[in-house]
Enzyme design. Structure first.
Site: not given
Ligand code: PMV
Length: 304
Positions: A90, A98, A140
């Site tokens: 998590v 997601a 996601d």
């Molecule tokens: O850390 P995560 O899985 O929430 O990925 C973030 C990815 C970013 O490009 C930094 C932000 C986004 O909303 O795309």
């Protein structure tokens, strides 16, 4: 139907996180780590997992509670018993929120016969993530619904890759919102420096597309390592991530980079299947939790 079990996968970024916030391309893969939701008809609402047993509870189960409320607007949900089980760590950038959102939507969709298709599920999932997180990219929820290798923002499916994926979790909390805002500040202060870095990251994804299609893992690895250098340049690496990344590369991985927002959370390494165990051991030795997995074509699905 009295009961059903659905599951949905987490994800990693091969290329393009952060740059995708500014409209650049990224390539994301669903991985074989899944969240499973068992749903059965009941007189009351009950949500349970290792986090505990409760009714609608927006503090403990914000995503699942919001899904129940939203789906109650399209069907009459008098009661449902939801039991959640997950092997996605998590809050570490692997898309656990997601996955639980999408698996819950599909379980309720099928249990109550709502007739939602995959696009509807991904769209509702994204709106729930956005409501809870303030801002969220559709990546996601889309990848968790559809599975496979996906180029965003085009939502173009690429061929599946079949090399080894080794994830290293630093165990350090990573706030996507904080890191995205750090990059925004850097971009505001130094646009002539940061803008070309972000567009180069986008170019890496565009160049990577053909290499992914041809399964040229060594070349994909070269581009991932360049992408890592640029992520470091925009300030989203950390000593813990760097330790795991260099440990994985030294142990023979094709590549190793941050996946997701960075700052903490996870890194991902691509490796030849015969090297996966060595890479995983090196990550563990460097202080991370290693997870060996693979890319999966399977998005949200019904479990037997
Ligand atoms: O850390 P995560 O899985 O929430 O990925 C973030 C990815 C970013 O490009 C930094 C932000 C986004 O909303 O795309």
């Amino acid at each position: 139907m009295q009961k059903i079990t659905c599951s949905a996968p987490g994800k990693i970024y091969l290329f393009g996180e952060h740059a995708v916030v500014y409209g650049e391309s990224a390539i994301c893969c669903a991985v074989d780590l899944r969240t499973q939701v068992r749903a059965s008809l009941s007189d009351t609402i009950r949500i349970s997992s290792v986090l505990g047993d409760t009714g609608l509870d927006h503090d403990r189960y914000p995503y699942v509670s919001s899904v129940i409320e939203k789906m109650s607007e399209i069907t009459d949900i008098k009661g449902v018993d939801l039991c959640i089980d997950s092997n996605i760590p998590v809050g570490s950038g692997l898309g656990s929120s997601a996955a639980v959102t999408i698996a819950t939507i599909q379980a309720l969709n099928l249990l109550f016969g709502c007739g939602m298709g995959a696009e509807d599920i991904a769209t509702l999932g994204h709106s729930i993530e956005r409501k809870i997180q303030g801002a969220a990219s559709p990546t996601d929820t889309y990848v968790s619904t559809m599975g496979g290798v996906v180029m965003v923002p085009l939502k173009k499916k690429l061929k599946i890759i079949d090399c080894g994926i080794v994830i290293g979790n630093t165990g350090k909390f990573s706030s996507t919102r904080q890191l995205v805002s750090n990059v925004a500040l850097l971009k505001k202060n130094y646009p002539e420096i940061i803008d070309p870095i972000l567009s180069t990251i986008g170019m890496i994804s565009l160049t990577g597309e053909e290499l992914v299609t041809k399964k040229e893992y060594r070349s994909i690895g070269v581009l991932m390592n360049i992408n890592q250098g640029l992520l470091d340049a925009i300030g989203v690496s950390s000593p813990e991530l760097a330790d795991l990344i260099y440990a994985a590369r030294s142990a023979g991985a094709y590549s190793a980079k941050i996946t997701g927002a960075g700052g903490g959370g996870c890194m991902v390494a691509l490796a030849h299947p015969s090297e996966m165990q060595l890479v995983a051991s090196a990550i563990t030795k460097a202080g991370g939790e290693a997870i060996i997995t693979k890319v999966t074509e399977q998005g949200v699905r019904v479990e037997n």
